[in-house]
Motif scaffolding. Structure first.
Motif, mmCIF file in Angstrom:
data_model
loop_
_atom_site.group_PDB
_atom_site.id
_atom_site.type_symbol
_atom_site.label_atom_id
_atom_site.label_comp_id
_atom_site.label_asym_id
_atom_site.label_seq_id
_atom_site.Cartn_x
_atom_site.Cartn_y
_atom_site.Cartn_z
ATOM 1 N N UNK A 151 18.115 -25.568 -47.542
ATOM 2 C CA UNK A 151 17.332 -26.676 -47.918
ATOM 3 C C UNK A 151 16.546 -26.267 -48.933
ATOM 4 N N UNK A 152 15.785 -25.445 -48.991
ATOM 5 C CA UNK A 152 15.078 -24.926 -50.238
ATOM 6 C C UNK A 152 15.944 -24.961 -51.432
ATOM 7 N N UNK A 153 17.052 -24.517 -51.466
ATOM 8 C CA UNK A 153 18.198 -24.606 -52.523
ATOM 9 C C UNK A 153 18.343 -26.057 -52.866
ATOM 10 N N UNK A 154 18.524 -26.893 -52.159
ATOM 11 C CA UNK A 154 18.852 -28.403 -52.313
ATOM 12 C C UNK A 154 17.823 -29.009 -52.936
ATOM 13 N N UNK A 155 16.265 -28.558 -52.545
ATOM 14 C CA UNK A 155 15.245 -29.139 -53.159
ATOM 15 C C UNK A 155 14.991 -28.652 -54.607
ATOM 16 N N UNK A 156 15.525 -27.207 -54.792
ATOM 17 C CA UNK A 156 15.387 -26.787 -56.146
ATOM 18 C C UNK A 156 16.132 -27.366 -57.083
ATOM 19 N N UNK A 157 17.421 -27.806 -56.568
ATOM 20 C CA UNK A 157 18.451 -28.473 -57.511
ATOM 21 C C UNK A 157 18.095 -30.078 -57.708
ATOM 22 N N UNK A 170 26.944 -20.559 -62.024
ATOM 23 C CA UNK A 170 25.572 -20.507 -62.448
ATOM 24 C C UNK A 170 24.941 -19.227 -62.699
ATOM 25 N N UNK A 171 24.646 -18.733 -63.738
ATOM 26 C CA UNK A 171 24.371 -17.243 -63.652
ATOM 27 C C UNK A 171 23.031 -17.115 -62.873
ATOM 28 N N UNK A 172 22.082 -17.951 -63.079
ATOM 29 C CA UNK A 172 20.628 -17.734 -62.409
ATOM 30 C C UNK A 172 20.734 -18.029 -61.162
ATOM 31 N N UNK A 173 20.297 -17.176 -60.131
ATOM 32 C CA UNK A 173 20.074 -17.672 -58.580
ATOM 33 C C UNK A 173 18.613 -18.784 -58.586
ATOM 34 N N UNK A 174 18.614 -19.358 -57.592
ATOM 35 C CA UNK A 174 17.402 -20.090 -57.339
ATOM 36 C C UNK A 174 16.682 -18.829 -56.720
ATOM 37 N N UNK A 175 15.360 -18.596 -56.868
ATOM 38 C CA UNK A 175 14.594 -17.722 -56.247
ATOM 39 C C UNK A 175 13.754 -18.172 -55.307
ATOM 40 N N UNK A 176 14.092 -17.763 -54.060
ATOM 41 C CA UNK A 176 13.066 -18.587 -52.627
ATOM 42 C C UNK A 176 11.665 -17.520 -52.654
ATOM 43 N N UNK A 177 10.531 -17.832 -52.915
ATOM 44 C CA UNK A 177 9.531 -16.919 -52.909
ATOM 45 C C UNK A 177 8.742 -17.021 -51.529
ATOM 46 N N UNK A 178 8.307 -16.243 -51.176
ATOM 47 C CA UNK A 178 7.195 -15.821 -50.192
ATOM 48 C C UNK A 178 8.045 -16.377 -48.895
ATOM 49 N N UNK A 179 9.088 -15.905 -48.358
ATOM 50 C CA UNK A 179 9.804 -16.548 -47.392
ATOM 51 C C UNK A 179 9.317 -15.777 -45.820
ATOM 52 N N UNK A 180 9.172 -16.721 -44.940
ATOM 53 C CA UNK A 180 8.887 -16.023 -43.768
ATOM 54 C C UNK A 180 9.769 -16.416 -42.734
ATOM 55 N N UNK A 181 10.412 -15.505 -42.322
ATOM 56 C CA UNK A 181 11.532 -15.761 -41.046
ATOM 57 C C UNK A 181 11.175 -16.261 -39.803
ATOM 58 N N UNK A 182 11.780 -17.100 -39.172
ATOM 59 C CA UNK A 182 11.378 -17.351 -37.803
ATOM 60 C C UNK A 182 10.795 -16.426 -36.839
ATOM 61 N N UNK A 183 11.200 -14.892 -37.146
ATOM 62 C CA UNK A 183 10.805 -13.764 -36.349
ATOM 63 C C UNK A 183 9.437 -13.216 -36.872
ATOM 64 N N UNK A 184 9.094 -13.884 -38.072
ATOM 65 C CA UNK A 184 7.716 -13.572 -38.673
ATOM 66 C C UNK A 184 7.807 -12.470 -39.812
ATOM 67 N N UNK A 185 9.023 -11.954 -40.057
ATOM 68 C CA UNK A 185 9.094 -11.030 -41.412
ATOM 69 C C UNK A 185 9.158 -11.761 -42.488
ATOM 70 N N UNK A 186 8.388 -11.014 -43.518
ATOM 71 C CA UNK A 186 7.985 -11.517 -44.899
ATOM 72 C C UNK A 186 8.704 -11.068 -45.957
ATOM 73 N N UNK A 187 9.441 -12.049 -46.784
ATOM 74 C CA UNK A 187 10.249 -11.423 -47.770
ATOM 75 C C UNK A 187 9.591 -12.391 -48.996
ATOM 76 N N UNK A 188 9.277 -11.333 -49.794
ATOM 77 C CA UNK A 188 8.288 -11.724 -51.136
ATOM 78 C C UNK A 188 9.359 -12.731 -52.006
#
Length: 327
Positions: free
Chosen positions: A108-114, A4-22
């Motif tokens: 889990x987000x990936x499973x939901x996206x599919x 599958x050429x297009x990845x699933x994009x997980x948006x505005x993810x905040x890690x357990x340690x509080x780091x934020x990934x757009x």
């Protein structure tokens, strides 16, 4: 292998340690039957693996494929790349931002996206099995079967100690990937495995022990195909497996799932020991009926889950062939 050429994009993810990934790209592969037409098996890769689990370059193609234990003519095979594992251009420099649970949340987000409502099984070896445990603790109804192999629901002191040494090597060595891999190979195999393979023989060309030239070869080989930031991240995930961290008790978490849990240990595993696996099984049996323990008998240590395919086929046959019969 259906890529599958297009990845699933997980948006505005905040890690357990509080780091934020757009945004975090979640790359994946699908193999076997078309999605939503057959039972789905999620396969989690280990430290240096990726989502190529079957087919010509598949790292588990002795187990997964047409007519194999996990039969691609019966099942849909889904595998995610751990974001930052180096298979694609996305890398994570701040490896301390992430724990195994963060990756479980992303999967889990990936499973939901599919739009997958329920998986037939989640299977993984080593850190992949640890992430599988974390997924089940977060989403107790996500799968019918959990199959952690050469793994456990938590990193033990022994495992954390080895990961700490790996981290020291990765941060301080002038040849970090090579040196870390040499140390790791000692954890992945066993004294008996080395004895059987090398018998203290000498490499006449290099005038060193064959065990030394073999370890050096593995170090160089990994250095060519693996990235430093990926190794640091995957080592950090291995160190941080713990479904009970900042959470409920083991019993509270796992009494919520109806999934059958099939634990597969390896009698010579120095990394995730069989003794620890048996303790987990006995703990689960106190409050859960559909829990099973089986063991690979091998001299090869932790890596036996990548070597002993016939035994693994025998141990997993009841789970995967039953589905075939049912159809």
């Amino acid at each position: 292998m259906e890529n599958i050429p297009n990845p699933i994009i997980i948006q505005e993810f905040i890690t357990e340690s509080g780091a934020s990934y757009h945004s975090i790209p979640l790359h994946f592969t699908l193999a076997g039957q078309p999605l939503h037409s057959a039972p789905i098996v999620l396969v989690n890769h280990a430290l240096t693996g990726n989502s190529q689990v079957t087919g010509e370059n598949g790292w588990w193609n002795d187990l997964i494929g047409e007519g194999k234990t996990i039969d691609t003519s019966v099942y849909t095979i889904l595998a995610f790349d751990v974001p930052g594992n180096g298979t694609n251009s996305f890398l994570i420099e701040n490896y301390l931002d992430f724990t195994a649970r963060d990756i479980a949340k992303i999967f889990i987000e990936g499973v939901k996206a599919l739009q997958i409502e329920k998986l037939f099984a989640i299977i993984g070896g080593s850190v992949g099995g640890g992430i599988a445990w974390e997924i089940l603790a977060l989403a107790p109804n996500i799968t019918e079967n959990l199959i952690p192999i050469a793994s456990d629901w938590k990193s033990t002191d022994w495992l954390i100690a080895n990961c700490f040494l790996q981290e020291q090597i990765l941060n301080n060595s002038s040849k970090p990937i090579e040196d870390a891999r040499i140390h790791a190979m000692l954890c992945y195999r066993s004294p008996e495995s080395f004895k059987e393979k090398f018998q203290r023989t000498i490499n006449q060309e290099l005038l060193i022990f064959n065990i030394e030239s073999w370890l050096a070869h593995h170090g160089k080989k990994l250095q060519k195909r693996f990235q430093l930031s990926s190794y640091k991240l995957m080592n950090q995930l291995l160190k941080t497996i713990d479904i009970t961290r900042n959470s409920e008790s083991f019993e509270n978490l796992l009494s919520q799932t109806k999934a059958s849990i099939h634990i597969v240990g390896i009698n010579s595993d120095l990394f995730f020991t069989a003794k620890e696996n048996v303790e987990t099984y006995e703990e689960l049996k106190k409050f859960k009926d559909n829990v099973f323990y089986s063991e690979i008998d091998s001299v090869h240590g932790h890596d036996a889950f990548l070597i002993e395919y016939k035994q693994l086929d025998h141990l997993l046959a009841d789970i995967f062939k039953a589905e075939t019969i049912k159809k």
